[in-house]
Write a protein that holds these residues in place. Structure first.
Motif, PDB file in Angstrom:
ATOM      1  N   HIS A 112     -19.499  34.147 -15.791  1.00 29.57           N
ATOM      2  CA  HIS A 112     -19.950  34.310 -17.531  1.00 29.57           C
ATOM      3  C   HIS A 112     -21.447  34.672 -17.046  1.00 29.57           C
ATOM      4  CE1 HIS A 112     -21.283  33.041 -21.406  1.00 29.57           C
ATOM      5  NE2 HIS A 112     -20.015  33.144 -21.822  1.00 29.57           N
ATOM      6  N   PRO A 113     -22.223  35.458 -17.973  1.00 29.14           N
ATOM      7  CA  PRO A 113     -23.550  35.838 -18.094  1.00 29.14           C
ATOM      8  C   PRO A 113     -24.435  34.812 -18.246  1.00 29.14           C
ATOM      9  CG  PRO A 113     -22.339  36.920 -20.030  1.00 29.14           C
ATOM     10  CD  PRO A 113     -21.331  36.257 -18.996  1.00 29.14           C
ATOM     11  N   ALA A 114     -23.968  33.484 -18.962  1.00 28.17           N
ATOM     12  CA  ALA A 114     -25.040  32.669 -19.157  1.00 28.17           C
ATOM     13  C   ALA A 114     -25.122  32.043 -17.941  1.00 28.17           C
ATOM     14  CB  ALA A 114     -24.273  31.544 -20.163  1.00 28.17           C
ATOM     15  N   ARG A 115     -24.445  32.046 -16.958  1.00 34.53           N
ATOM     16  CA  ARG A 115     -24.892  31.645 -15.667  1.00 34.53           C
ATOM     17  C   ARG A 115     -25.769  32.209 -14.430  1.00 34.53           C
ATOM     18  NH1 ARG A 115     -20.351  28.152 -12.722  1.00 34.53           N
ATOM     19  NH2 ARG A 115     -19.268  27.202 -14.326  1.00 34.53           N
ATOM     20  N   SER A 116     -26.164  33.401 -15.080  1.00 38.96           N
ATOM     21  CA  SER A 116     -26.836  34.365 -14.272  1.00 38.96           C
ATOM     22  C   SER A 116     -28.253  33.994 -14.207  1.00 38.96           C
ATOM     23  CB  SER A 116     -27.083  35.786 -14.866  1.00 38.96           C
ATOM     24  OG  SER A 116     -28.116  35.944 -15.610  1.00 38.96           O
ATOM     25  N   MET A 117     -29.062  34.277 -13.149  1.00 38.24           N
ATOM     26  CA  MET A 117     -30.361  33.934 -12.839  1.00 38.24           C
ATOM     27  C   MET A 117     -31.362  34.349 -13.849  1.00 38.24           C
ATOM     28  SD  MET A 117     -30.325  32.573  -9.931  1.00 38.24           S
ATOM     29  CE  MET A 117     -31.841  32.841  -8.894  1.00 38.24           C
ATOM     30  N   HIS A 118     -30.920  35.343 -14.640  1.00 39.86           N
ATOM     31  CA  HIS A 118     -31.694  35.920 -15.855  1.00 39.86           C
ATOM     32  C   HIS A 118     -31.508  35.055 -16.960  1.00 39.86           C
ATOM     33  CE1 HIS A 118     -32.286  39.671 -13.502  1.00 39.86           C
ATOM     34  NE2 HIS A 118     -30.797  39.667 -13.267  1.00 39.86           N
ATOM     35  N   ASP A 119     -30.642  34.343 -16.981  1.00 39.91           N
ATOM     36  CA  ASP A 119     -30.497  33.346 -18.127  1.00 39.91           C
ATOM     37  C   ASP A 119     -31.093  31.703 -17.932  1.00 39.91           C
ATOM     38  OD1 ASP A 119     -29.856  35.370 -20.097  1.00 39.91           O
ATOM     39  OD2 ASP A 119     -27.897  35.406 -19.226  1.00 39.91           O
ATOM     40  N   THR A 120     -30.669  31.392 -16.705  1.00 37.01           N
ATOM     41  CA  THR A 120     -30.878  30.236 -16.417  1.00 37.01           C
ATOM     42  C   THR A 120     -31.994  29.786 -15.373  1.00 37.01           C
ATOM     43  OG1 THR A 120     -28.449  30.065 -16.862  1.00 37.01           O
ATOM     44  CG2 THR A 120     -29.347  28.092 -15.759  1.00 37.01           C
ATOM     45  N   PHE A 121     -32.690  28.637 -15.674  1.00 38.76           N
ATOM     46  CA  PHE A 121     -33.621  28.199 -14.654  1.00 38.76           C
ATOM     47  C   PHE A 121     -32.744  27.235 -13.610  1.00 38.76           C
ATOM     48  CE2 PHE A 121     -36.263  28.464 -18.356  1.00 38.76           C
ATOM     49  CZ  PHE A 121     -37.302  29.477 -17.994  1.00 38.76           C
ATOM     50  N   TYR A 122     -32.582  27.475 -12.464  1.00 32.95           N
ATOM     51  CA  TYR A 122     -32.067  26.793 -11.622  1.00 32.95           C
ATOM     52  C   TYR A 122     -33.009  25.826 -10.501  1.00 32.95           C
ATOM     53  CZ  TYR A 122     -27.562  29.037 -12.464  1.00 32.95           C
ATOM     54  OH  TYR A 122     -26.452  29.560 -13.002  1.00 32.95           O
ATOM     55  N   VAL A 123     -32.684  24.775 -10.280  1.00 30.04           N
ATOM     56  CA  VAL A 123     -33.697  23.941  -9.471  1.00 30.04           C
ATOM     57  C   VAL A 123     -33.171  23.269  -8.329  1.00 30.04           C
ATOM     58  CG1 VAL A 123     -34.648  23.411 -11.799  1.00 30.04           C
ATOM     59  CG2 VAL A 123     -32.939  21.810 -10.885  1.00 30.04           C
ATOM     60  N   GLU A 124     -33.807  22.750  -7.722  1.00 26.86           N
ATOM     61  CA  GLU A 124     -33.216  22.143  -6.425  1.00 26.86           C
ATOM     62  C   GLU A 124     -32.391  20.961  -6.755  1.00 26.86           C
ATOM     63  OE1 GLU A 124     -36.499  20.920  -3.671  1.00 26.86           O
ATOM     64  OE2 GLU A 124     -37.049  23.161  -3.544  1.00 26.86           O
ATOM     65  N   GLY A 125     -31.395  20.761  -5.553  1.00 25.96           N
ATOM     66  CA  GLY A 125     -30.262  19.735  -5.867  1.00 25.96           C
ATOM     67  C   GLY A 125     -28.891  20.258  -6.230  1.00 25.96           C
ATOM     68  N   GLY A 126     -28.022  19.550  -6.147  1.00 19.88           N
ATOM     69  CA  GLY A 126     -26.768  19.927  -6.206  1.00 19.88           C
ATOM     70  C   GLY A 126     -26.033  20.745  -5.067  1.00 19.88           C
ATOM     71  N   SER A 127     -25.235  21.465  -5.084  1.00 24.11           N
ATOM     72  CA  SER A 127     -24.688  22.284  -3.903  1.00 24.11           C
ATOM     73  C   SER A 127     -25.145  23.799  -3.850  1.00 24.11           C
ATOM     74  CB  SER A 127     -23.244  22.162  -3.646  1.00 24.11           C
ATOM     75  OG  SER A 127     -22.585  22.989  -4.490  1.00 24.11           O
ATOM     76  N   ALA A 128     -24.816  24.421  -2.692  1.00 24.04           N
ATOM     77  CA  ALA A 128     -25.323  25.767  -2.779  1.00 24.04           C
ATOM     78  C   ALA A 128     -24.498  26.822  -3.669  1.00 24.04           C
ATOM     79  CB  ALA A 128     -25.079  26.389  -1.297  1.00 24.04           C
ATOM     80  N   THR A 129     -23.264  26.444  -3.715  1.00 32.07           N
ATOM     81  CA  THR A 129     -22.763  27.303  -4.704  1.00 32.07           C
ATOM     82  C   THR A 129     -22.638  26.751  -6.098  1.00 32.07           C
ATOM     83  OG1 THR A 129     -20.591  25.624  -4.248  1.00 32.07           O
ATOM     84  CG2 THR A 129     -20.621  28.171  -3.090  1.00 32.07           C
TER      85      THR A 129
END
Ligand code: PHE
Length: 358
Positions: free
Chosen positions: A149-166
């Motif tokens: 889903h496009p909402a999951r792309s790096m262009h839309d979402t701020f990913y931060v540290e934590g969670g798993s690699a995938t």
């Protein structure tokens, strides 16, 4: 008596030169102390005749009194100087303008959130708060949002540290993760209450109070212009029960909008749309019948009947439990209510703008 006059004059001069009380006491000792000049003269009287004693004694006494009164005058003067110096050192400049304590007030978006909470509370909704750093599961996967889903792309979402690699953690892109978060807690709490289904395994199909909750808070997306800010607000709404339908969504949201905008003739339109976590889905548009925006359709929320996959992720039997969800933008509602045309004004912190809402 010339000699005594000279002595008195000398004392006055010495006292006058004493700059501090301590200096003055030292000067005093020279004249009135145990071996001071006056004391010495008094001792000298014993060698004189009775007649001489009388006149000489009276004269010395006069000189002594003159010296004592000069001493007292100087003592007072020095004490006065000291007091003046102290007053000056501790002086307050009462001519300075007072430091004002401006009356503070709530931010316009906070005013809107309070208003939303009050209206939904009156309709029997709880108010819940969720975390702003969210897991991939609650933000996307549990909400039936596919991997691509496009909402999951790096262009839309701020990913931060934590969670798993995938499945890294992220700043929540909407308040919808609170649907599943809150429902899971709700189900857990009431599972124990029904003896028949205490194992905690499998989907819950027992009886429980309805889930009726709103979840306001901050949300984040990689987006910035006059109508989008990387940080913005949303308020989620969720109503799950055994017999909750789209009709209830229409009633609840229409009632909310009319109360919020204090306008009984406000018209709502449910425009078919798509969200992975609702089916069917609708965008909710409102139309004012009067005022500067009269006749325009304005989008205020996304909504829909909660998707059975999401109901199951809540831990509920989707054959038994059904309901609706909506997500609205309090920033947008605030702009509409007060006629503000640039979203960024809310987050610039300009007191000239903010003070207009007090
Ligand atoms: N989360 C959706 C969004 O951010 C809005 C929404 C909430 C839609 C709940 C349907 C149900 O756009």
């Amino acid at each position: 008596m010339n000699e005594l006059n000279i002595l008195v004059a000398a004392a006055k001069t010495d006292f006058g030169q004493a700059a501090t009380p301590a200096d003055l006491e030292n000067a005093k000792a020279l004249f009135l102390g145990k071996s001071g000049r006056i004391t010495e003269m008094m001792k000298g009287l014993s060698a004189l005749s009775v007649e001489e004693k009388k006149s000489r004694g009276a004269a010395i006494n006069q000189a002594k009194q003159a010296i004592e009164s000069a001493l007292n005058l100087r003592r007072e003067a020095l004490a006065d100087t000291e007091l003046q110096a102290q007053l000056q050192a501790e002086a307050l400049d009462v001519t300075l303008p007072g430091r004002q304590r401006g009356a503070g007030g709530l931010h316009p978006v906070s005013l809107t959130l309070e208003r939303i909470e009050a209206i939904f509370s009156s309709m029997g909704f709880e108010v819940a708060q969720g975390p702003e750093i969210e897991t991939d599961w609650f933000n996307f996967t549990a909400l039936n949002t596919p991997e691509d889903h496009p909402a999951r792309s790096m262009h839309d979402t701020f990913y931060v540290e934590g969670g798993s690699a995938t499945a890294p953690n992220l700043l929540r892109t909407h308040t919808s993760p609170m649907q599943v978060r809150h429902a899971v807690q709700h189900v857990k709490k009431h599972r124990a209450a029904t003896g028949a289904d205490t194992a905690g395994e499998g989907l819950f199909s027992g009886a429980m109070p309805e889930i009726r909750v709103i979840a306001p808070g901050r949300t984040y997306r990689v987006d910035s212009d006059a109508t989008h800010s990387p940080m913005f607000h949303q308020c989620e709404g969720l109503w799950i029960g055994e017999n909750v339908s789209f009709k209830d969504l229409k009633f609840v949201f229409t009632d909310f909008c009319r109360t919020f905008f204090e306008s009984d003739d406000l018209v709502l339109r449910f425009r078919p749309s798509f969200f992975p976590f609702t089916e069917p889905s609708a965008e909710i548009d409102i139309q004012f019948q009067g005022g500067p925006l009269a006749g325009k359709w304005l989008e205020v929320a996304g909504s829909g009947q909660v998707h059975p996959n999401v109901v199951r992720n809540m831990g509920l039997d989707s054959e038994k439990y059904i309901g609706f969800a909506f997500g609205m933008g309090p920033d947008r509602l605030t702009m509409l209510r007060y006629g503000v045309n640039d979203l960024r004004l809310f987050f610039d912190g300009d007191i000239r703008f903010l003070s207009q809402f007090q």
